[in-house]
Motif scaffolding. Structure first.
Motif, short mmCIF file in Angstrom:
data_model
loop_
_atom_site.label_atom_id
_atom_site.label_comp_id
_atom_site.label_asym_id
_atom_site.label_seq_id
_atom_site.Cartn_x
_atom_site.Cartn_y
_atom_site.Cartn_z
N THR A 156 0.81 -1.21 0.00
CA THR A 156 0.00 0.00 0.00
C THR A 156 0.85 1.27 0.00
OG1 THR A 156 -0.13 -0.12 2.42
CG2 THR A 156 -1.94 -1.11 1.19
N SER A 157 2.15 1.11 0.24
CA SER A 157 3.07 2.25 0.27
C SER A 157 4.49 1.71 0.19
CB SER A 157 2.89 3.06 1.57
OG SER A 157 3.51 2.37 2.66
N PRO A 158 5.49 2.59 0.02
CA PRO A 158 6.88 2.12 0.00
C PRO A 158 7.31 1.41 1.28
CG PRO A 158 6.73 4.33 -0.92
CD PRO A 158 5.38 4.03 -0.34
N MET A 159 6.59 1.64 2.40
CA MET A 159 6.92 1.00 3.67
C MET A 159 6.50 -0.46 3.71
SD MET A 159 8.42 3.36 5.40
CE MET A 159 8.38 2.71 7.08
N SER A 160 5.76 -0.93 2.71
CA SER A 160 5.22 -2.28 2.73
C SER A 160 6.30 -3.35 2.66
CB SER A 160 4.23 -2.46 1.59
OG SER A 160 3.14 -1.57 1.72
N VAL A 161 7.44 -3.03 2.06
CA VAL A 161 8.55 -4.00 2.02
C VAL A 161 8.98 -4.35 3.43
CG1 VAL A 161 10.97 -4.29 1.40
CG2 VAL A 161 9.36 -3.40 -0.28
N MET A 162 9.12 -3.36 4.27
CA MET A 162 9.52 -3.60 5.65
C MET A 162 8.50 -4.49 6.37
SD MET A 162 10.29 -0.84 8.72
CE MET A 162 8.56 -0.41 8.93
N LYS A 163 7.21 -4.27 6.12
CA LYS A 163 6.18 -5.08 6.76
C LYS A 163 6.26 -6.53 6.27
CE LYS A 163 3.61 -3.65 9.28
NZ LYS A 163 2.24 -3.17 9.33
N ALA A 164 6.54 -6.71 4.99
CA ALA A 164 6.69 -8.06 4.46
C ALA A 164 7.85 -8.79 5.11
CB ALA A 164 6.86 -8.01 2.95
N LEU A 165 8.98 -8.11 5.26
CA LEU A 165 10.15 -8.72 5.88
C LEU A 165 9.85 -9.09 7.33
CD1 LEU A 165 12.89 -6.37 4.41
CD2 LEU A 165 12.53 -8.79 3.84
N LEU A 166 9.05 -8.28 8.00
CA LEU A 166 8.70 -8.56 9.39
C LEU A 166 7.79 -9.78 9.48
CD1 LEU A 166 9.11 -7.61 12.27
CD2 LEU A 166 7.19 -6.05 11.98
N PHE A 167 6.78 -9.86 8.61
CA PHE A 167 5.87 -11.01 8.62
C PHE A 167 6.60 -12.31 8.30
CE2 PHE A 167 2.05 -8.32 8.69
CZ PHE A 167 1.17 -9.13 9.39
N ARG A 168 7.73 -12.21 7.58
CA ARG A 168 8.50 -13.40 7.24
C ARG A 168 8.93 -14.18 8.48
NH1 ARG A 168 10.81 -17.30 6.76
NH2 ARG A 168 12.22 -18.10 5.13
N GLN A 169 9.00 -13.52 9.61
CA GLN A 169 9.38 -14.18 10.87
C GLN A 169 8.34 -15.22 11.29
OE1 GLN A 169 10.55 -11.44 13.93
NE2 GLN A 169 10.25 -12.91 15.58
N TRP A 170 7.11 -15.07 10.82
CA TRP A 170 6.03 -15.97 11.24
C TRP A 170 5.75 -17.08 10.21
CZ3 TRP A 170 6.49 -11.17 13.23
CH2 TRP A 170 6.24 -11.02 14.60
N SER A 171 6.24 -16.94 9.01
CA SER A 171 5.99 -17.97 8.00
C SER A 171 7.04 -17.90 6.90
CB SER A 171 4.60 -17.80 7.38
OG SER A 171 4.36 -18.78 6.39
N GLU A 172 7.41 -19.07 6.39
CA GLU A 172 8.33 -19.12 5.25
C GLU A 172 7.59 -19.13 3.92
OE1 GLU A 172 10.31 -22.98 4.56
OE2 GLU A 172 9.23 -23.68 6.35
N TYR A 173 6.26 -19.16 3.97
CA TYR A 173 5.46 -19.20 2.76
C TYR A 173 4.87 -17.81 2.52
CZ TYR A 173 5.84 -24.03 4.30
OH TYR A 173 6.33 -25.23 4.75
N MET A 174 5.62 -17.01 1.79
CA MET A 174 5.29 -15.59 1.67
C MET A 174 5.28 -15.14 0.21
SD MET A 174 5.04 -14.06 4.76
CE MET A 174 5.43 -12.39 4.29
N TRP A 175 4.29 -14.27 -0.10
CA TRP A 175 4.18 -13.64 -1.41
C TRP A 175 4.01 -12.14 -1.21
CZ3 TRP A 175 2.67 -18.40 -0.18
CH2 TRP A 175 2.95 -19.45 -1.08
#
Length: 320
Positions: A156-175
């Motif tokens: 939703t914004s340029p900050m979304s990359v950081m949020k994706a990297l953070l969510f990666r801590q909870w799952s290895e199955y990420m898009w």
């Protein structure tokens, strides 16, 4: 509002009955202040099944938490009114008049704004219906519940990359779904290095079957199968009926918030702000603590007059 409450002059009126507002009400009522809480009954986390990170009450339903909080504040004499504010003005004498949608009004010497914020969602078919359940924004609020599942992150914004990297801590199955936003090559490389798959295309809808999110539709033609969708949102303050007070606001990557100092004073003397209204990122536990601390400061100032936060900080340093 009943006859006893109508037109009554309170020490403090609190607009908003979430964790911050009710915590402030509880503390002030226990300090024997005349307090009223005005709440419309639609908290930000109402769609969620549970509130997390609240020690001793982990996993409690948000509406049950608030109902418990209302009972506790009321047990010490706080008045709880379910209504919406239509206007709030400051009189020449420095008091406040708060008018409600039931036609009644409240007079108060101090006004606490604890109305919270609303998450601004992208206009995508089906997203609002899944919000707070399997379409979420906060890994600390919902990450455990969607751990090891197939998680898509909707940019939703340029900050979304950081949020994706953070969510990666909870799952290895990420898009990661850029959804029409251009990202720098080095940002996308950060994602791929962590095993997050970047999927181009515009998200046209969120798909669900048997009341469970099953994926997103891309370009109205292709379905990407998912179990959960993370959506970084911006927040807008819930200030309906309160704009005439003229409190200052500020805008950041997280959205718009009310400007308040460390103790909760806004730009308008006698008006305080707490909880997500001043910091959209506050968890329930933080909002409750912030409301309680604000109430202690407010009560102390009713006795001794305004306190300068800077002088308090200097006093603490000297004592140390």
């Amino acid at each position: 509002m009943n006859t006893e409450q109508r037109g009554r002059n309170y020490d403090v009126a609190i607009v908003g009955g979430g964790a911050a507002g009710l915590s402030a009400a509880l503390t002030l009522a226990r300090a024997r202040r005349e307090v009223i809480v005005i709440d419309a009954g639609t908290p930000r986390n109402a769609p969620a099944a549970a509130a997390h990170g609240l020690i001793g009450l982990e996993g409690i339903n948000p509406m049950q938490l608030l109902e418990r909080g209302r009972r506790e504040a009321a047990s010490y004499g706080a008045h709880i009114v379910e209504a919406s504010v239509t206007s709030a003005t400051k009189t020449d004498e420095g008091e406040f008049v708060v008018r409600l949608d039931d036609g009644s009004s409240v007079q108060t010497g101090q006004l606490v704004l604890a109305t919270g914020v609303r998450d601004e969602l992208p206009d995508i078919t089906g997203l609002a219906q899944r919000w707070g359940r399997d379409a979420v924004h906060c890994p600390y609020c919902h990450g455990w519940e969607i751990r090891d599942q197939r998680i898509g992150v909707l940019a939703t914004s340029p900050m979304s990359v950081m949020k994706a990297l953070l969510f990666r801590q909870w799952s290895e199955y990420m898009w990661f779904l850029p959804n029409g936003i251009d990202f720098a090559a080095d940002q996308l490389e950060q994602l791929t290095e962590k095993g997050i798959i970047v999927v181009p295309g515009d998200v046209s809808s969120v798909e669900a079957t048997d009341d469970h999110l099953t994926g997103v539709m891309l370009d109205k033609t292709t379905t990407l199968a998912l179990d959960a969708l993370a959506v970084p949102t911006t927040a807008s303050p819930r200030l309906e009926g309160l704009h005439d007070l003229g409190v200052d606001t500020s805008e950041s990557a997280a959205g718009v918030s009310v400007v308040a100092d460390a103790t909760g004073h806004t730009s308008v003397p006698g008006v305080w702000a707490t909880g997500n209204l001043v910091n959209p990122g506050m968890q329930v536990s933080e909002a409750a603590a912030h409301g309680g601390r604000l109430a202690m400061t407010l009560n102390t100032e009713l006795f001794f007059g305004p306190i300068d936060p800077a002088s308090m900080a200097n006093t603490s340093k000297k004592a140390a």
